[in-house]
Structure formats: structure tokens, C-alpha cells
Scaffold this motif. Structure first.
Motif, PDB file in Angstrom:
ATOM      1  N   THR A  52       3.372 -13.407  -3.525  1.00  0.00           N
ATOM      2  CA  THR A  52       3.292 -12.584  -4.722  1.00  0.00           C
ATOM      3  C   THR A  52       4.379 -12.954  -5.739  1.00  0.00           C
ATOM      4  OG1 THR A  52       4.581 -10.864  -3.620  1.00  0.00           O
ATOM      5  CG2 THR A  52       2.176 -10.633  -3.613  1.00  0.00           C
ATOM      6  N   TYR A  53       5.519 -13.405  -5.263  1.00  0.00           N
ATOM      7  CA  TYR A  53       6.501 -14.047  -6.130  1.00  0.00           C
ATOM      8  C   TYR A  53       7.342 -14.974  -5.260  1.00  0.00           C
ATOM      9  CZ  TYR A  53       9.994 -10.436  -4.855  1.00  0.00           C
ATOM     10  OH  TYR A  53      10.844  -9.595  -4.187  1.00  0.00           O
ATOM     11  N   SER A  54       7.957 -15.967  -5.862  1.00  0.00           N
ATOM     12  CA  SER A  54       8.571 -17.059  -5.092  1.00  0.00           C
ATOM     13  C   SER A  54       9.669 -16.590  -4.139  1.00  0.00           C
ATOM     14  CB  SER A  54       9.096 -18.148  -6.023  1.00  0.00           C
ATOM     15  OG  SER A  54      10.072 -17.624  -6.890  1.00  0.00           O
ATOM     16  N   ALA A  55      10.351 -15.511  -4.449  1.00  0.00           N
ATOM     17  CA  ALA A  55      11.432 -15.027  -3.589  1.00  0.00           C
ATOM     18  C   ALA A  55      11.007 -13.839  -2.727  1.00  0.00           C
ATOM     19  CB  ALA A  55      12.634 -14.644  -4.442  1.00  0.00           C
ATOM     20  N   CYS A  56       9.711 -13.646  -2.569  1.00  0.00           N
ATOM     21  CA  CYS A  56       9.222 -12.501  -1.793  1.00  0.00           C
ATOM     22  C   CYS A  56       9.763 -12.567  -0.366  1.00  0.00           C
ATOM     23  CB  CYS A  56       7.688 -12.494  -1.769  1.00  0.00           C
ATOM     24  SG  CYS A  56       6.995 -11.150  -0.787  1.00  0.00           S
ATOM     25  N   PRO A  57      10.458 -11.517   0.074  1.00  0.00           N
ATOM     26  CA  PRO A  57      11.043 -11.536   1.413  1.00  0.00           C
ATOM     27  C   PRO A  57      10.003 -11.474   2.539  1.00  0.00           C
ATOM     28  CG  PRO A  57      11.360  -9.389   0.396  1.00  0.00           C
ATOM     29  CD  PRO A  57      10.766 -10.294  -0.657  1.00  0.00           C
ATOM     30  N   ALA A  58       8.785 -11.122   2.214  1.00  0.00           N
ATOM     31  CA  ALA A  58       7.748 -11.007   3.242  1.00  0.00           C
ATOM     32  C   ALA A  58       6.998 -12.313   3.488  1.00  0.00           C
ATOM     33  CB  ALA A  58       6.759  -9.916   2.839  1.00  0.00           C
ATOM     34  N   THR A  59       7.260 -13.339   2.698  1.00  0.00           N
ATOM     35  CA  THR A  59       6.500 -14.588   2.787  1.00  0.00           C
ATOM     36  C   THR A  59       6.533 -15.189   4.189  1.00  0.00           C
ATOM     37  OG1 THR A  59       6.851 -15.035   0.452  1.00  0.00           O
ATOM     38  CG2 THR A  59       6.207 -16.898   1.815  1.00  0.00           C
ATOM     39  N   GLU A  60       7.710 -15.316   4.771  1.00  0.00           N
ATOM     40  CA  GLU A  60       7.816 -15.916   6.104  1.00  0.00           C
ATOM     41  C   GLU A  60       7.155 -15.046   7.169  1.00  0.00           C
ATOM     42  OE1 GLU A  60      11.874 -17.095   6.764  1.00  0.00           O
ATOM     43  OE2 GLU A  60      11.795 -18.569   5.140  1.00  0.00           O
ATOM     44  N   VAL A  61       7.245 -13.742   7.019  1.00  0.00           N
ATOM     45  CA  VAL A  61       6.584 -12.833   7.963  1.00  0.00           C
ATOM     46  C   VAL A  61       5.070 -13.007   7.876  1.00  0.00           C
ATOM     47  CG1 VAL A  61       6.185 -10.401   8.540  1.00  0.00           C
ATOM     48  CG2 VAL A  61       8.478 -11.171   7.918  1.00  0.00           C
ATOM     49  N   ILE A  62       4.557 -13.121   6.662  1.00  0.00           N
ATOM     50  CA  ILE A  62       3.114 -13.315   6.464  1.00  0.00           C
ATOM     51  C   ILE A  62       2.672 -14.639   7.087  1.00  0.00           C
ATOM     52  CG2 ILE A  62       1.314 -13.739   4.736  1.00  0.00           C
ATOM     53  CD1 ILE A  62       2.884 -11.712   2.921  1.00  0.00           C
ATOM     54  N   GLU A  63       3.425 -15.693   6.829  1.00  0.00           N
ATOM     55  CA  GLU A  63       3.072 -16.996   7.394  1.00  0.00           C
ATOM     56  C   GLU A  63       3.063 -16.941   8.924  1.00  0.00           C
ATOM     57  OE1 GLU A  63       5.868 -19.651   5.516  1.00  0.00           O
ATOM     58  OE2 GLU A  63       4.736 -19.653   3.630  1.00  0.00           O
ATOM     59  N   ALA A  64       4.076 -16.308   9.518  1.00  0.00           N
ATOM     60  CA  ALA A  64       4.128 -16.170  10.978  1.00  0.00           C
ATOM     61  C   ALA A  64       2.952 -15.347  11.490  1.00  0.00           C
ATOM     62  CB  ALA A  64       5.456 -15.537  11.397  1.00  0.00           C
ATOM     63  N   SER A  65       2.569 -14.318  10.741  1.00  0.00           N
ATOM     64  CA  SER A  65       1.427 -13.482  11.134  1.00  0.00           C
ATOM     65  C   SER A  65       0.127 -14.268  11.104  1.00  0.00           C
ATOM     66  CB  SER A  65       1.307 -12.262  10.215  1.00  0.00           C
ATOM     67  OG  SER A  65       2.428 -11.433  10.353  1.00  0.00           O
ATOM     68  N   THR A 108       9.457  -1.570  -3.774  1.00  0.00           N
ATOM     69  CA  THR A 108       9.528  -3.027  -3.844  1.00  0.00           C
ATOM     70  C   THR A 108       9.568  -3.412  -5.322  1.00  0.00           C
ATOM     71  OG1 THR A 108       7.120  -3.288  -3.836  1.00  0.00           O
ATOM     72  CG2 THR A 108       8.213  -3.326  -1.689  1.00  0.00           C
ATOM     73  N   PRO A 109      10.049  -4.619  -5.648  1.00  0.00           N
ATOM     74  CA  PRO A 109      10.141  -5.014  -7.064  1.00  0.00           C
ATOM     75  C   PRO A 109       8.800  -5.059  -7.789  1.00  0.00           C
ATOM     76  CG  PRO A 109      11.436  -6.490  -5.686  1.00  0.00           C
ATOM     77  CD  PRO A 109      10.656  -5.603  -4.761  1.00  0.00           C
ATOM     78  N   CYS A 110       7.693  -5.161  -7.048  1.00  0.00           N
ATOM     79  CA  CYS A 110       6.381  -5.257  -7.706  1.00  0.00           C
ATOM     80  C   CYS A 110       5.788  -3.885  -8.039  1.00  0.00           C
ATOM     81  CB  CYS A 110       5.405  -6.063  -6.842  1.00  0.00           C
ATOM     82  SG  CYS A 110       5.166  -5.406  -5.190  1.00  0.00           S
ATOM     83  N   LYS A 111       6.518  -2.816  -7.725  1.00  0.00           N
ATOM     84  CA  LYS A 111       6.023  -1.478  -8.028  1.00  0.00           C
ATOM     85  C   LYS A 111       7.028  -0.721  -8.884  1.00  0.00           C
ATOM     86  CE  LYS A 111       5.388  -0.565  -3.719  1.00  0.00           C
ATOM     87  NZ  LYS A 111       5.085  -0.725  -2.350  1.00  0.00           N
ATOM     88  N   ALA A 112       6.515   0.201  -9.683  1.00  0.00           N
ATOM     89  CA  ALA A 112       7.344   1.091 -10.500  1.00  0.00           C
ATOM     90  C   ALA A 112       7.109   2.517 -10.015  1.00  0.00           C
ATOM     91  CB  ALA A 112       6.971   0.975 -11.976  1.00  0.00           C
ATOM     92  N   ALA A 113       8.115   3.372 -10.208  1.00  0.00           N
ATOM     93  CA  ALA A 113       8.010   4.782  -9.804  1.00  0.00           C
ATOM     94  C   ALA A 113       7.544   5.620 -10.989  1.00  0.00           C
ATOM     95  CB  ALA A 113       9.347   5.280  -9.283  1.00  0.00           C
ATOM     96  N   TYR A 114       6.536   6.447 -10.748  1.00  0.00           N
ATOM     97  CA  TYR A 114       5.975   7.340 -11.766  1.00  0.00           C
ATOM     98  C   TYR A 114       5.925   8.762 -11.239  1.00  0.00           C
ATOM     99  CZ  TYR A 114       4.355   3.841 -15.119  1.00  0.00           C
ATOM    100  OH  TYR A 114       4.302   2.863 -16.084  1.00  0.00           O
ATOM    101  N   LYS A 115       5.723   9.703 -12.162  1.00  0.00           N
ATOM    102  CA  LYS A 115       5.509  11.100 -11.795  1.00  0.00           C
ATOM    103  C   LYS A 115       4.357  11.627 -12.638  1.00  0.00           C
ATOM    104  CE  LYS A 115       7.605  15.631 -11.347  1.00  0.00           C
ATOM    105  NZ  LYS A 115       8.816  16.431 -11.515  1.00  0.00           N
ATOM    106  N   CYS A 116       3.462  12.334 -11.991  1.00  0.00           N
ATOM    107  CA  CYS A 116       2.323  12.912 -12.691  1.00  0.00           C
ATOM    108  C   CYS A 116       2.750  14.204 -13.377  1.00  0.00           C
ATOM    109  CB  CYS A 116       1.184  13.174 -11.695  1.00  0.00           C
ATOM    110  SG  CYS A 116      -0.274  13.911 -12.479  1.00  0.00           S
ATOM    111  N   GLY A 117       2.387  14.359 -14.639  1.00  0.00           N
ATOM    112  CA  GLY A 117       2.716  15.561 -15.387  1.00  0.00           C
ATOM    113  C   GLY A 117       1.796  16.729 -15.078  1.00  0.00           C
ATOM    114  N   ASP A 118       0.665  16.480 -14.416  1.00  0.00           N
ATOM    115  CA  ASP A 118      -0.271  17.559 -14.094  1.00  0.00           C
ATOM    116  C   ASP A 118      -0.078  18.077 -12.672  1.00  0.00           C
ATOM    117  OD1 ASP A 118      -1.353  17.604 -16.636  1.00  0.00           O
ATOM    118  OD2 ASP A 118      -2.983  16.233 -16.120  1.00  0.00           O
ATOM    119  N   CYS A 119      -0.190  17.210 -11.677  1.00  0.00           N
ATOM    120  CA  CYS A 119      -0.034  17.681 -10.287  1.00  0.00           C
ATOM    121  C   CYS A 119       1.424  17.620  -9.847  1.00  0.00           C
ATOM    122  CB  CYS A 119      -0.938  16.905  -9.326  1.00  0.00           C
ATOM    123  SG  CYS A 119      -0.444  15.199  -9.002  1.00  0.00           S
ATOM    124  N   LEU A 120       2.287  17.024 -10.684  1.00  0.00           N
ATOM    125  CA  LEU A 120       3.728  16.922 -10.474  1.00  0.00           C
ATOM    126  C   LEU A 120       4.136  16.054  -9.285  1.00  0.00           C
ATOM    127  CD1 LEU A 120       4.754  20.609 -11.268  1.00  0.00           C
ATOM    128  CD2 LEU A 120       4.623  18.647 -12.822  1.00  0.00           C
TER     129      LEU A 120
END
Length: 169
Positions: A56-69, A148-160
Motif C-alpha cells: 500500500t506504500y513503500s514503507a508499509c510495516p506489514a509488507t514482510e508479514v503479508i509476503e510471509a503469509s 494507521t497512516p492510511c486512515k484518518a479519524a472522524y466523528k459523526c455529527g449525527d450519531c456522535l
């Protein structure tokens, strides 16, 4: 499945893709690596199976785990001559997440990427991200980064409820 008398390849590309669709992403385990779109190619040469993955990006820490899997899962299913090739070009994009992957993200409570990277706004703040729980677009970004760096944190204004948004990359 095979016609009588015809030679049968012991490894079939469709079977390899099916097995790869069973390998979970270690950071978002409800998605397979196929759902995530990081499986770029499968090549079979005799008994040798080469799987090309784009992280997903060149420095993704999960890359080696995925390859091993991938090695582990294919070998556990009888494919012993496995090679994994890491391709960084073209770079992965959220456009490669499958429709099934987007559905799974929303069901899990993570808002899938809004639109495509080709239509990505230069200012992410003007995106109206729908809450994966109540589907309201009355949401506000709390932080540029989530778990993770590929996600942002949000809050819903309706259901909170807080939720993460899988950013367009």
C-alpha cells in the motif's frame, strides 16, 4: 473439471488467486490481500508460482508479514515452489480496492475511500465522508491520522460515533 486423457497442470492460476483471497491483511483482517488490491499478478512456470504484490506504500510495516503469509498459505495448500515479487511501480492506489473490499470496510466500521484518486480533492477537508454506521455525511475530521497512516479519524455529527476513514492514496 478436467477432460479425461488431457494432461493436468498441478497448479492453476485461478486456484492461486482463490488461495490469495484467503490471506488476510494483517492491519485490517476483515480484508484479504486480494480485496485490498495488492495482488498484482500471478505467473506459473511449470511448478514455480510467482506472486507479484504491490504494498500500500513503500514503507508499509506489514509488507514482510503479508509476503510471509503468502508463502505460508500457498505452501500449506500444496504449492511448494513459491516466489513473491515486490513491485513498487506503479504505486498502489485505493482505486485498486475491490467493491467487495469497500463493502467489507463499511461493514467493519471504516469508511471506504470516497471517490477515486483521479478525482481526489487537493484539500481533504472539503470531503464529506459518510459515517459507516448511520450513513450521515455530517462528519468532521478529528485527526489526519488514525490507527494507521492510511486512515484518518472522524466523528459523526449525527450519531456522535467516532470512525476511521480509509484515505484516498
Amino acid at each position: 473439471m478436467y477432460a479425461a486423457g488431457l494432461p493436468r497442470c498441478s497448479v492453476v492460476i485461478a486456484d492461486v488467486y482463490k488461495l490469495l483471497s484467503e490471506v488476510p491483511d494483517p492491519e485490517i483482517p476483515i480484508l484479504s490481500i486480494a480485496d485490498l488490491g495488492i495482488v498484482r499478478d500471478v505467473v506459473i512456470d511449470g511448478e514455480k508460482v510467482t506472486v507479484t504484490l504491490t504494498p500500500t506504500y513503500s514503507a508499509c510495516p506489514a509488507t514482510e508479514v503479508i509476503e510471509a503469509s503468502v508463502y505460508e498459505h500457498l505452501r500449506a495448500n500444496g504449492i511448494t515452489d513459491v516466489h513473491v515479487h515486490r513491485a513498487l511501480s506503479p504505486p498502489w492506489t485505493t482505486d485498486w480496492i475491490s467493491a467487495e473490499g469497500r463493502r467489507k470496510l463499511a461493514e467493519y466500521g471504516i469508511a471506504p475511500p470516497a471517490g477515486s484518486t483521479a478525482k481526489k480533492s487537493l484539500r481533504g477537508d472539503d470531503l464529506r465522508i459518510a459515517c459507516p454506521r448511520c450513513h450521515s455525511t455530517n462528519s468532521v475530521k478529528v485527526s489526519e491520522f488514525g490507527s494507521t497512516p492510511c486512515k484518518a479519524a472522524y466523528k459523526c455529527g449525527d450519531c456522535l460515533e467516532p470512525f476511521e476513514y480509509f484515505k484516498c492514496i
